[in-house]
Design a protein around this motif. Structure first.
Motif, PDB file in Angstrom:
ATOM      1  N   GLY A 115     -15.977 -12.558  -9.515  1.00 23.80           N
ATOM      2  CA  GLY A 115     -15.859 -12.080  -8.143  1.00 23.80           C
ATOM      3  C   GLY A 115     -14.551 -11.368  -7.839  1.00 23.80           C
ATOM      4  N   CYS A 116     -13.634 -11.269  -8.816  1.00 22.85           N
ATOM      5  CA  CYS A 116     -12.367 -10.570  -8.577  1.00 22.85           C
ATOM      6  C   CYS A 116     -12.618  -9.082  -8.400  1.00 22.85           C
ATOM      7  CB  CYS A 116     -11.401 -10.789  -9.741  1.00 22.85           C
ATOM      8  SG  CYS A 116     -10.828 -12.496  -9.898  1.00 22.85           S
ATOM      9  N   VAL A 117     -11.838  -8.469  -7.511  1.00 23.28           N
ATOM     10  CA  VAL A 117     -11.935  -7.032  -7.275  1.00 23.28           C
ATOM     11  C   VAL A 117     -10.549  -6.420  -7.388  1.00 23.28           C
ATOM     12  CG1 VAL A 117     -13.985  -7.200  -5.795  1.00 23.28           C
ATOM     13  CG2 VAL A 117     -11.718  -7.286  -4.767  1.00 23.28           C
ATOM     14  N   SER A 118     -10.506  -5.128  -7.501  1.00 19.48           N
ATOM     15  CA  SER A 118      -9.237  -4.413  -7.571  1.00 19.48           C
ATOM     16  C   SER A 118      -8.402  -4.695  -6.332  1.00 19.48           C
ATOM     17  CB  SER A 118      -9.519  -2.907  -7.686  1.00 19.48           C
ATOM     18  OG  SER A 118      -8.336  -2.179  -7.475  1.00 19.48           O
ATOM     19  N   HIS A 119      -7.102  -4.583  -6.488  1.00 21.13           N
ATOM     20  CA  HIS A 119      -6.168  -4.845  -5.384  1.00 21.13           C
ATOM     21  C   HIS A 119      -6.430  -3.913  -4.204  1.00 21.13           C
ATOM     22  CE1 HIS A 119      -2.140  -5.132  -3.399  1.00 21.13           C
ATOM     23  NE2 HIS A 119      -2.311  -6.393  -3.727  1.00 21.13           N
ATOM     24  N   SER A 120      -7.011  -2.751  -4.451  1.00 18.46           N
ATOM     25  CA  SER A 120      -7.262  -1.802  -3.365  1.00 18.46           C
ATOM     26  C   SER A 120      -8.590  -2.066  -2.656  1.00 18.46           C
ATOM     27  CB  SER A 120      -7.245  -0.365  -3.903  1.00 18.46           C
ATOM     28  OG  SER A 120      -8.242  -0.223  -4.900  1.00 18.46           O
ATOM     29  N   ASP A 121      -9.453  -2.913  -3.228  1.00 14.53           N
ATOM     30  CA  ASP A 121     -10.748  -3.213  -2.616  1.00 14.53           C
ATOM     31  C   ASP A 121     -10.665  -4.459  -1.737  1.00 14.53           C
ATOM     32  OD1 ASP A 121     -11.911  -1.069  -3.950  1.00 14.53           O
ATOM     33  OD2 ASP A 121     -12.518  -2.299  -5.653  1.00 14.53           O
ATOM     34  N   PHE A 122     -11.644  -4.593  -0.842  1.00 12.74           N
ATOM     35  CA  PHE A 122     -11.700  -5.776   0.008  1.00 12.74           C
ATOM     36  C   PHE A 122     -12.371  -6.901  -0.775  1.00 12.74           C
ATOM     37  CE2 PHE A 122     -13.254  -8.499   3.425  1.00 12.74           C
ATOM     38  CZ  PHE A 122     -12.090  -8.643   4.153  1.00 12.74           C
TER      39      PHE A 122
ATOM     40  N   PRO B  58       0.842  -1.197   0.000  1.00 13.92           N
ATOM     41  CA  PRO B  58       0.000   0.000   0.000  1.00 13.92           C
ATOM     42  C   PRO B  58       0.878   1.249   0.000  1.00 13.92           C
ATOM     43  CG  PRO B  58      -0.631  -1.498   1.768  1.00 13.92           C
ATOM     44  CD  PRO B  58       0.619  -2.029   1.160  1.00 13.92           C
ATOM     45  N   ARG B  59       0.406   2.293  -0.634  1.00 14.00           N
ATOM     46  CA  ARG B  59       1.181   3.549  -0.695  1.00 14.00           C
ATOM     47  C   ARG B  59       1.430   4.087   0.703  1.00 14.00           C
ATOM     48  NH1 ARG B  59      -2.443   5.361  -5.352  1.00 14.00           N
ATOM     49  NH2 ARG B  59      -1.262   4.611  -7.138  1.00 14.00           N
ATOM     50  N   GLY B  60       2.666   4.492   0.920  1.00 14.79           N
ATOM     51  CA  GLY B  60       3.036   5.154   2.168  1.00 14.79           C
ATOM     52  C   GLY B  60       3.034   4.254   3.382  1.00 14.79           C
ATOM     53  N   SER B  61       3.090   2.957   3.200  1.00 16.48           N
ATOM     54  CA  SER B  61       3.117   2.103   4.388  1.00 16.48           C
ATOM     55  C   SER B  61       4.375   1.253   4.394  1.00 16.48           C
ATOM     56  CB  SER B  61       1.884   1.198   4.439  1.00 16.48           C
ATOM     57  OG  SER B  61       2.054   0.073   3.638  1.00 16.48           O
ATOM     58  N   SER B  62       4.823   0.961   5.580  1.00 20.43           N
ATOM     59  CA  SER B  62       5.927   0.023   5.691  1.00 20.43           C
ATOM     60  C   SER B  62       5.308  -1.372   5.723  1.00 20.43           C
ATOM     61  CB  SER B  62       6.717   0.296   6.968  1.00 20.43           C
ATOM     62  OG  SER B  62       5.869   0.121   8.079  1.00 20.43           O
ATOM     63  N   SER B  63       6.054  -2.351   5.355  1.00 21.05           N
ATOM     64  CA  SER B  63       5.532  -3.705   5.261  1.00 21.05           C
ATOM     65  C   SER B  63       5.389  -4.345   6.636  1.00 21.05           C
ATOM     66  CB  SER B  63       6.466  -4.554   4.398  1.00 21.05           C
ATOM     67  OG  SER B  63       6.044  -5.876   4.395  1.00 21.05           O
ATOM     68  N   PRO B  64       4.163  -4.449   7.166  1.00 22.90           N
ATOM     69  CA  PRO B  64       4.016  -5.170   8.428  1.00 22.90           C
ATOM     70  C   PRO B  64       4.251  -6.657   8.180  1.00 22.90           C
ATOM     71  CG  PRO B  64       1.874  -4.532   7.587  1.00 22.90           C
ATOM     72  CD  PRO B  64       2.898  -3.962   6.656  1.00 22.90           C
ATOM     73  N   THR B  65       4.654  -7.349   9.211  1.00 15.98           N
ATOM     74  CA  THR B  65       4.908  -8.777   9.094  1.00 15.98           C
ATOM     75  C   THR B  65       3.701  -9.556   9.582  1.00 15.98           C
ATOM     76  OG1 THR B  65       7.258  -8.416   9.460  1.00 15.98           O
ATOM     77  CG2 THR B  65       6.445 -10.635   9.847  1.00 15.98           C
TER      78      THR B  65
END
Length: 185
Positions: free
Chosen positions: A171-178, A96-103
């Motif tokens: 049923g596929c949605v954009s990567h930004s959608d749930f 996601p934009r502006g986020s560090s990669s949580p583990t």
């Protein structure tokens, strides 16, 4: 006494078989069918046994010829391609934009925990993660390892998508959608 029961059981089976074959069995004292009728009955059973044997052999032959079992269809993930030297090259889904990669926390993989996860192609094969991108806490995806809600992260038509199944774009949605996550093995 047991000798009489033994013969009575055999006669009962014989009477049932002759009646099934259409040979009349009359009440009263037990009358055995004549030899011609018994030969006819035995011949009918041999023909039937031969037909079953031929059917079984045909099924075995079909299996031995390596008739391909219908493989589960899968969408082509555009993120996976073959490199120039024949190696598998995988483009990873974006963070996601502006986020560090949580583990992904290791507690997500504890027995009995059934939190939703994402299945993602990687250079190491399919990985299962708590986020829709690869991180250090992901584990190898093993089908039927456990039953939980899952979504598949794929690149389709140049866009990153989250799909409820790997075999259909329905049923596929954009990567930004749930995504709609489906309970699966």
């Amino acid at each position: 006494m047991t000798m009489k029961l033994k013969y009575l059981a055999a006669l009962s089976v014989l009477a049932a078989a002759t009646a099934h074959a259409g040979i009349p069995v009359v009440g009263g004292p037990v009358r055995l069918p004549n030899t011609a009728q018994l030969l006819q009955l035995a011949e009918q059973h041999q023909v039937l046994a031969l037909q079953y044997q031929q059917l079984a052999q045909a099924q075995v032959k079909q299996t031995q010829q390596g008739q391909p079992q219908p493989a589960q269809p899968q969408l082509k993930n555009e993120a996976v391609r073959e490199g120039t030297n024949g190696t598998r090259v995988v483009e990873e889904p974006p963070l996601p934009r502006g986020s560090s990669s949580p583990t992904t926390p290791q507690s997500l993989w504890a027995p009995g925990v059934v939190s939703p996860t994402y299945v993602i192609d990687s250079n190491q094969g399919l990985r299962e993660c708590g986020w829709p991108w690869l991180d250090k806490g992901c584990r190898a995806y093993v089908p039927k390892q456990d039953r939980r809600e899952r979504a598949w992260v794929l690149k389709l038509n140049g866009q990153w998508m989250k799909c409820p199944h790997r075999d259909t774009a329905k049923g596929c949605v954009s990567h930004s959608d749930f995504p709609n996550m489906v309970l699966q093995d």
